[in-house]
Design an enzyme around this catalytic site. Structure first.
Site, mmCIF file in Angstrom:
data_model
loop_
_atom_site.group_PDB
_atom_site.id
_atom_site.type_symbol
_atom_site.label_atom_id
_atom_site.label_comp_id
_atom_site.label_asym_id
_atom_site.label_seq_id
_atom_site.Cartn_x
_atom_site.Cartn_y
_atom_site.Cartn_z
ATOM 1 N N ASP A 34 55.736 30.012 144.609
ATOM 2 C CA ASP A 34 56.568 29.310 145.607
ATOM 3 C C ASP A 34 56.489 27.803 145.400
ATOM 4 O OD1 ASP A 34 53.934 29.270 146.583
ATOM 5 O OD2 ASP A 34 54.500 29.659 148.667
ATOM 6 N N ASP A 183 54.677 31.519 153.154
ATOM 7 C CA ASP A 183 54.066 32.156 154.321
ATOM 8 C C ASP A 183 54.817 31.819 155.613
ATOM 9 O OD1 ASP A 183 52.324 32.745 152.327
ATOM 10 O OD2 ASP A 183 50.659 31.554 153.104
HETATM 11 C C1 GLA Z 1 49.077 31.257 149.829
HETATM 12 C C2 GLA Z 1 50.015 30.079 150.062
HETATM 13 C C3 GLA Z 1 51.444 30.436 149.659
HETATM 14 C C4 GLA Z 1 51.514 31.018 148.258
HETATM 15 C C5 GLA Z 1 50.449 32.104 148.081
HETATM 16 C C6 GLA Z 1 50.364 32.565 146.658
HETATM 17 O O1 GLA Z 1 49.382 32.309 150.675
HETATM 18 O O2 GLA Z 1 49.979 29.692 151.402
HETATM 19 O O3 GLA Z 1 52.262 29.299 149.765
HETATM 20 O O4 GLA Z 1 51.406 30.025 147.300
HETATM 21 O O5 GLA Z 1 49.163 31.685 148.482
HETATM 22 O O6 GLA Z 1 51.561 33.142 146.257
#
Ligand code: GLA
Length: 423
Positions: A34, A183
Site C-alpha cells: 500500500d 487499514d
Molecule cells: C500494516 C500497515 C498497512 C500495511 C500492512 C502491510 O497493517 O498499517 O498500511 O502496510 O501493514 O501490508
C-alpha cells in the site's frame, strides 16, 4: 458484558450522542505494497471497536478505555504524543481535525459555530473485541471510529476517504508508524461479503463480491505480539524508497513501483549479486553496504512481484478460480518470508503446516508481520479438523496456544442503530 451505552452512562451520567462501530480488517492479498503504490485487496471483518461519544463544553477530552479499565483526561489543545499508547489513537485524530486547516475550512456551513463547539471537547468510551497486536488493525479501527464519531457529532462533512487519510496521518504523527492507507481505508469502506481492490496510487477502488461457497476465511493467530513490527516496518519503507531512488536514477520516467519491471530491478539493484545472493567482493565497500544492498534488492523484487501478483489474483477472483487465487497467497507468503523478511518462525510454521493440505486453498501471513495472524482459505467441512491438528502441532513446536477466528466479511465503520435507544 455491559453495553458501551451503559458504560458511557455510568461514567458520564449522561447518554451518548452516538455509538459508532468500526471493524478490523483482513487482507486477502497485496501485503506491504500500500505504501509502495501497489494494489491491495482488504475487507472489513466481524471484529470491531465501538465508541460512545458525547459533547463537553469545558475544552477537555475525557477518554475511557473500558477493556483496560483506564481513564484519561486531557485538554483539547496543544496535543502531543502521549505515553499511554491507546490515547494516541484518539488524540491523534483530534489533532488532525484541529490542525488540518483545509479540513476545517472545507466545511461550508457554520464554520465558526462548528469550530467553537468542537473546541468544547468531548467524552468518549471505547471497547472492542479485535485482538490487540495481532495484525488485525485494532488501532486503525479505533482511529476510524473516533473520527467517524467526531464527524457525526459536529457535522464535519468529511468523506470516508478524507477520514482514512487523516487517520493515516494520525498514525504517522502520534503512533510513529509510517503505515500505508490500507487499514483505515478498509475499516471505513468495508461492505458485507465484499473485498475491495484499492489502487494505492490513484485511490480508486472497486468492490468484488467474495463468493467463497464451501470455503471459509480462517485466521490462525500465533499469539506472538509484534514488538519489532513498528521499527522494522519503518525500515522496510525506507529500504523501498532507497531502491526506488536508485532505479529512478537510471530510468527517470519511473514514478513509482507500479512502473518498474523485474528486469529493471535486476538491472539496477542486482548488478553485484551473483546467483547465490552473495555479493562479489570487488564491489563491496564494507559489510554494512553489502547487507543493505542485498536487502534493498530483495525488498524491491518482492514489491514488483507482489504488485503483479495482486493484479492476476483479482482476475482469479473475477473468474471464480479460487484454486489459482489460493496458490498466489502461498507465493505471497514466500516473498514476505524470504525476500521482504517480515515473517517469523511461528508464521512460517503455520503456513508450512497447511501448505500440502488439499482442503486449504491458500495461506499466508497477513498484515505488518513479525507475529500476528495467518489468513487461510479452508474448506468449511475441514476447518474443525485442521484447527485441531494445527493447534496440537503448534503447541508442541512453539509452546504457545493457537487462537483461531472464522471470519465473516462485514460493513465498514457506521453509526450503530441502537444509538438513540434509551437503556
Ligand atoms: C500494516 C500497515 C498497512 C500495511 C500492512 C502491510 O497493517 O498499517 O498500511 O502496510 O501493514 O501490508
Amino acid at each position: 458484558m455491559l453495553s458501551i451505552r451503559s458504560h458511557f452512562l455510568n461514567h458520564f451520567n449522561d447518554a451518548p450522542a452516538f455509538i459508532v462501530k468500526s471493524p478490523g480488517r483482513i487482507n486477502l492479498i497485496g501485503e506491504h505494497i500500500d505504501y509502495n503504490h501497489g494494489f491491495v485487496l482488504p475487507a472489513a471483518f466481524d471484529k470491531f471497536i465501538e465508541v460512545a461519544i458525547g459533547k463537553r463544553t469545558d475544552g477537555a477530552i475525557h477518554m475511557v478505555a473500558v477493556d483496560l479499565g483506564e481513564t484519561i483526561l486531557l485538554p483539547m489543545h496543544n496535543l502531543t504524543p502521549h505515553a499511554t499508547v491507546w490515547v494516541n489513537y484518539i488524540i491523534g485524530v483530534v489533532d488532525q481535525v484541529l490542525n488540518t486547516e483545509n479540513n476545517v475550512a472545507s466545511i461550508e456551513n457554520n464554520v465558526a459555530k462548528i469550530k467553537d463547539e468542537f473546541n468544547g471537547g468531548f467524552n468518549i468510551c471505547v471497547q472492542g473485541n479485535i485482538p490487540l497486536g495481532a495484525g488485525l488493525s485494532s488501532s486503525a479501527a479505533l482511529e476510524c471510529a473516533v473520527l467517524f464519531a467526531l464527524n457525526e457529532l459536529y457535522s464535519l462533512s468529511f468523506t470516508k476517504m478524507q477520514m482514512a487519510l487523516m487517520a493515516q496521518s494520525a498514525e504517522h504523527t502520534f503512533a510513529g508508524v509510517h503505515c500505508g492507507l490500507m487499514d483505515m481505508f478498509a475499516s471505513l469502506h468495508g461492505e458485507k461479503n465484499k473485498a475491495i481492490l484499492l489502487d494505492c496510487d490513484s485511490l480508486a477502488f472497486t468492490y468484488y463480491p467474495l463468493a467463497l461457497n464451501d470455503y471459509s476465511i480462517v485466521l490462525f493467530d500465533t499469539q506472538i505480539k509484534h514488538a519489532l513490527a513498528s521499527s522494522e516496518y519503518n525500515t522496510r519503507r525506507l529500504e523501498c524508497e532507497q531502491g526506488l531512488k536508485i532505479i529512478q536514477e537510471k530510468y527517470p520516467t519511473v514514478k513509482t513501483f507500479r512502473d518498474i519491471s523485474l528486469e529493471q530491478v535486476e538491472d539496477c539493484l542486482a548488478f553485484s549479486i551473483n546467483s547465490t545472493n552473495e555479493m562479489k567482493e570487488d564491489k563491496l565497500q564494507d559489510k554494512t553496504t553489502k547487507d543493505n544492498t542485498i536487502k534493498v534488492y530483495q525488498r524491491c523484487k518482492y514489491v514488483v512481484e507482489e504488485i503483479k501478483r495482486v493484479q492476476l489474483a483479482v482476475q482469479d477472483l473475477a473468474t471464480g478460480d479460487m484454486q489459482a487465487f489460493g496458490k498466489k497467497m502461498f507465493e505471497t507468503h514466500k516473498g514476505l518470508s524470504s525476500l521482504y523478511e517480515v515473517s517469523c518462525l511461528e508464521l512460517d510454521f503455520l503456513v508450512e503446516a497447511v501448505s500440502n493440505n488439499v482442503n486449504v486453498l491458500g495461506a499466508r501471513m497477513m498484515g505488518g508481520g513479525f507475529g500476528g495472524c495467518t489468513i487461510n482459505i479452508i474448506k468449511k467441512t475441514a476447518v474443525e479438523e485442521i484447527t485441531k491438528e494445527l493447534s496440537a502441532k503448534y503447541n508442541q513446536a512453539m509452546h504457545k496456544e493457537l487462537a483461531m477466528y472464522i471470519t465473516s466479511i462485514e460493513d465498514g465503520t457506521h453509526v450503530e442503530e441502537e444509538t438513540h435507544l434509551v437503556v
